[in-house]
Design a protein around this motif. Sequence first.
Motif, PDB file in Angstrom:
ATOM      1  N   LEU A  99       9.044  13.563   1.721  1.00 20.91           N
ATOM      2  CA  LEU A  99       9.758  14.022   2.906  1.00 20.91           C
ATOM      3  C   LEU A  99      10.469  12.827   3.531  1.00 20.91           C
ATOM      4  CD1 LEU A  99       7.031  16.344   4.495  1.00 20.91           C
ATOM      5  CD2 LEU A  99       8.915  16.978   3.002  1.00 20.91           C
ATOM      6  N   PRO A 100      11.795  12.828   3.548  1.00 20.96           N
ATOM      7  CA  PRO A 100      12.528  11.663   4.057  1.00 20.96           C
ATOM      8  C   PRO A 100      12.302  11.476   5.555  1.00 20.96           C
ATOM      9  CG  PRO A 100      14.027  13.500   3.694  1.00 20.96           C
ATOM     10  CD  PRO A 100      12.698  13.930   3.151  1.00 20.96           C
ATOM     11  N   ASP A 101      12.282  10.203   5.953  1.00 28.24           N
ATOM     12  CA  ASP A 101      12.167   9.838   7.372  1.00 28.24           C
ATOM     13  C   ASP A 101      10.858  10.295   8.003  1.00 28.24           C
ATOM     14  OD1 ASP A 101      14.817   8.822   7.225  1.00 28.24           O
ATOM     15  OD2 ASP A 101      15.607  10.833   7.579  1.00 28.24           O
ATOM     16  N   VAL A 102       9.852  10.586   7.180  1.00 37.27           N
ATOM     17  CA  VAL A 102       8.548  10.980   7.711  1.00 37.27           C
ATOM     18  C   VAL A 102       7.504  10.020   7.142  1.00 37.27           C
ATOM     19  CG1 VAL A 102       6.849  12.823   7.966  1.00 37.27           C
ATOM     20  CG2 VAL A 102       9.280  13.393   7.754  1.00 37.27           C
ATOM     21  N   GLN A 103       6.829   9.300   8.017  1.00 33.51           N
ATOM     22  CA  GLN A 103       5.793   8.357   7.600  1.00 33.51           C
ATOM     23  C   GLN A 103       4.619   8.419   8.562  1.00 33.51           C
ATOM     24  OE1 GLN A 103       8.056   4.629   7.545  1.00 33.51           O
ATOM     25  NE2 GLN A 103       7.978   4.628   5.302  1.00 33.51           N
ATOM     26  N   VAL A 104       3.471   7.974   8.069  1.00 31.87           N
ATOM     27  CA  VAL A 104       2.286   7.828   8.912  1.00 31.87           C
ATOM     28  C   VAL A 104       2.004   6.336   9.050  1.00 31.87           C
ATOM     29  CG1 VAL A 104      -0.189   8.238   9.112  1.00 31.87           C
ATOM     30  CG2 VAL A 104       1.316  10.049   8.271  1.00 31.87           C
ATOM     31  N   GLN A 105       1.982   5.857  10.285  1.00 32.84           N
ATOM     32  CA  GLN A 105       1.687   4.450  10.545  1.00 32.84           C
ATOM     33  C   GLN A 105       0.173   4.282  10.664  1.00 32.84           C
ATOM     34  OE1 GLN A 105       3.483   2.945  14.103  1.00 32.84           O
ATOM     35  NE2 GLN A 105       3.085   0.809  13.597  1.00 32.84           N
ATOM     36  N   VAL A 106      -0.392   3.473   9.783  1.00 32.56           N
ATOM     37  CA  VAL A 106      -1.835   3.297   9.704  1.00 32.56           C
ATOM     38  C   VAL A 106      -2.214   1.936  10.284  1.00 32.56           C
ATOM     39  CG1 VAL A 106      -3.810   3.232   8.150  1.00 32.56           C
ATOM     40  CG2 VAL A 106      -1.913   4.764   7.671  1.00 32.56           C
ATOM     41  N   VAL A 107      -3.279   1.908  11.088  1.00 28.83           N
ATOM     42  CA  VAL A 107      -3.719   0.672  11.741  1.00 28.83           C
ATOM     43  C   VAL A 107      -5.230   0.561  11.649  1.00 28.83           C
ATOM     44  CG1 VAL A 107      -1.774   0.692  13.361  1.00 28.83           C
ATOM     45  CG2 VAL A 107      -3.937   1.804  13.998  1.00 28.83           C
ATOM     46  N   GLY A 115     -12.375   0.713  11.770  1.00 24.89           N
ATOM     47  CA  GLY A 115     -11.949   1.601  10.697  1.00 24.89           C
ATOM     48  C   GLY A 115     -10.451   1.778  10.670  1.00 24.89           C
ATOM     49  N   MET A 116      -9.997   2.563   9.706  1.00 24.73           N
ATOM     50  CA  MET A 116      -8.571   2.761   9.467  1.00 24.73           C
ATOM     51  C   MET A 116      -8.175   4.175   9.890  1.00 24.73           C
ATOM     52  SD  MET A 116      -5.836   1.283   8.211  1.00 24.73           S
ATOM     53  CE  MET A 116      -6.788  -0.136   7.706  1.00 24.73           C
ATOM     54  N   VAL A 117      -7.225   4.264  10.829  1.00 24.04           N
ATOM     55  CA  VAL A 117      -6.738   5.545  11.328  1.00 24.04           C
ATOM     56  C   VAL A 117      -5.239   5.434  11.569  1.00 24.04           C
ATOM     57  CG1 VAL A 117      -8.935   6.197  12.392  1.00 24.04           C
ATOM     58  CG2 VAL A 117      -7.237   4.921  13.723  1.00 24.04           C
ATOM     59  N   SER A 118      -4.610   6.550  11.842  1.00 28.93           N
ATOM     60  CA  SER A 118      -3.195   6.517  12.202  1.00 28.93           C
ATOM     61  C   SER A 118      -3.049   5.949  13.610  1.00 28.93           C
ATOM     62  CB  SER A 118      -2.584   7.921  12.142  1.00 28.93           C
ATOM     63  OG  SER A 118      -3.173   8.756  13.125  1.00 28.93           O
ATOM     64  N   ARG A 119      -1.918   5.317  13.864  1.00 27.73           N
ATOM     65  CA  ARG A 119      -1.687   4.726  15.188  1.00 27.73           C
ATOM     66  C   ARG A 119      -1.749   5.798  16.279  1.00 27.73           C
ATOM     67  NH1 ARG A 119       0.462   0.265  17.693  1.00 27.73           N
ATOM     68  NH2 ARG A 119       0.694  -0.825  15.709  1.00 27.73           N
ATOM     69  N   GLY A 172      -1.483  -7.509  14.528  1.00 26.71           N
ATOM     70  CA  GLY A 172      -0.945  -8.205  13.364  1.00 26.71           C
ATOM     71  C   GLY A 172      -1.018  -7.448  12.059  1.00 26.71           C
ATOM     72  N   PHE A 173      -1.398  -6.158  12.107  1.00 23.91           N
ATOM     73  CA  PHE A 173      -1.445  -5.394  10.863  1.00 23.91           C
ATOM     74  C   PHE A 173      -1.008  -3.958  11.116  1.00 23.91           C
ATOM     75  CE2 PHE A 173      -3.438  -2.297   8.097  1.00 23.91           C
ATOM     76  CZ  PHE A 173      -3.122  -2.784   6.844  1.00 23.91           C
ATOM     77  N   GLU A 174      -0.193  -3.456  10.193  1.00 26.32           N
ATOM     78  CA  GLU A 174       0.146  -2.033  10.161  1.00 26.32           C
ATOM     79  C   GLU A 174       0.646  -1.697   8.761  1.00 26.32           C
ATOM     80  OE1 GLU A 174       4.684  -2.415  11.998  1.00 26.32           O
ATOM     81  OE2 GLU A 174       3.109  -1.432  13.160  1.00 26.32           O
ATOM     82  N   ASP A 175       0.444  -0.466   8.362  1.00 26.63           N
ATOM     83  CA  ASP A 175       0.880  -0.018   7.047  1.00 26.63           C
ATOM     84  C   ASP A 175       1.561   1.335   7.223  1.00 26.63           C
ATOM     85  OD1 ASP A 175       1.306  -0.155   4.369  1.00 26.63           O
ATOM     86  OD2 ASP A 175      -0.750   0.330   3.769  1.00 26.63           O
ATOM     87  N   PHE A 176       2.574   1.600   6.418  1.00 26.68           N
ATOM     88  CA  PHE A 176       3.318   2.845   6.527  1.00 26.68           C
ATOM     89  C   PHE A 176       3.139   3.645   5.237  1.00 26.68           C
ATOM     90  CE2 PHE A 176       5.336   0.055   9.562  1.00 26.68           C
ATOM     91  CZ  PHE A 176       5.597   0.891  10.644  1.00 26.68           C
ATOM     92  N   LEU A 177       2.642   4.852   5.367  1.00 27.06           N
ATOM     93  CA  LEU A 177       2.415   5.714   4.216  1.00 27.06           C
ATOM     94  C   LEU A 177       3.417   6.856   4.208  1.00 27.06           C
ATOM     95  CD1 LEU A 177      -1.485   5.989   4.262  1.00 27.06           C
ATOM     96  CD2 LEU A 177      -0.050   4.350   3.029  1.00 27.06           C
ATOM     97  N   GLU A 178       3.958   7.141   3.024  1.00 30.25           N
ATOM     98  CA  GLU A 178       4.906   8.238   2.904  1.00 30.25           C
ATOM     99  C   GLU A 178       4.198   9.586   2.960  1.00 30.25           C
ATOM    100  OE1 GLU A 178       6.805   7.281  -0.716  1.00 30.25           O
ATOM    101  OE2 GLU A 178       5.127   7.879  -1.998  1.00 30.25           O
ATOM    102  N   VAL A 179       4.952  10.606   3.263  1.00 26.31           N
ATOM    103  CA  VAL A 179       4.426  11.964   3.361  1.00 26.31           C
ATOM    104  C   VAL A 179       5.131  12.809   2.307  1.00 26.31           C
ATOM    105  CG1 VAL A 179       4.140  13.989   4.849  1.00 26.31           C
ATOM    106  CG2 VAL A 179       3.975  11.682   5.817  1.00 26.31           C
TER     107      VAL A 179
END
Length: 299
Positions: free
Chosen positions: A150-158, A227-231, A244-251
């Motif tokens: 899905l374009p332009d849709v991401q989950v920011q994980v922190v 733990g690891m959850v969405s922002r 200082g950390f974030e990750d972006f996961l595609e949907v």
Amino acid sequence: MRIVQTGSLSAAAEHSCLTVQALAAQLNKVEEQFGFRLFRRSNKGLTLTPQGTELTPYIDKVLIATRQMEEKVEALKVPGQRTLKVALNNTLSPDFNRRMIGRLIEVFPDYQMEFSYAESMENLSKLKNEDFDLAVLIGPQRPGLPSIVLPDVQVQVVGAHCGQENDPLTLLGNKFQVRPAEDCPYSHSFLRFLDAGLGNHENGQRMVYSCSETLTLSLITQMDAVGMVSREAAQKNGLTIFPGFEDFLEVRLAVNNPELSHQALNDVVDLPLHERAERNVRSRPHRHTEKEVFAEIRT
């Protein structure tokens, strides 16, 4: 199977609307075809032989599959009555899910829509075990499961915890860790999170595995863990986000129904994300000609 359930040829014949002679003839024909007896005959009735006992679960599966096929055949005979089962993702915002529902109803007007909400792991299980047609999943492509990004849709994980923003790394490194299970979409993000400098994370570190963001949030709070959850989830639950950390996961929109055309699925993905102006249905002429859309939403 009627004989297994009743233990009697006469009772099974009555349930099957057959004569005893007709049912006995069918049973003899089946046993002749298999090459062994399915039942022992006695004055007390019929009981399964060892071969019949081993074969019964397979016969039961054949009956279930036959019934499902008959239901599918009947559904295909009636245009517009097919059901499309879609698993939406409750990690994503309600606004996104509402727009996705609108997209699917627009692209598949001839289907009766059935929606459910769950996290990625449960949605994956629904695709495998509950014959869902589509599911919104977070993370990379799953082997053997076609999907469309899905374009332009991401989950920011922190990384999140219950401490203060200025807590030192050594303190955070000694906290109980809630690690995503291996199949969880956050698992690779957590490894990157550890490598970003969380501190001591040797094998002796106290930890527990979770495959649910809802469970992770609860454990972080109850056990003073990290733990690891969405922002969005971290902010909504008042947790402190590790700096200082974030990750972006595609949907992705995963597809489990070969009948759905590739073009239709691309239409779902390509529809604009922005809001459409509300239409005043009351002011439109010929309201009675509007097509009624059936949709069911389950939680």
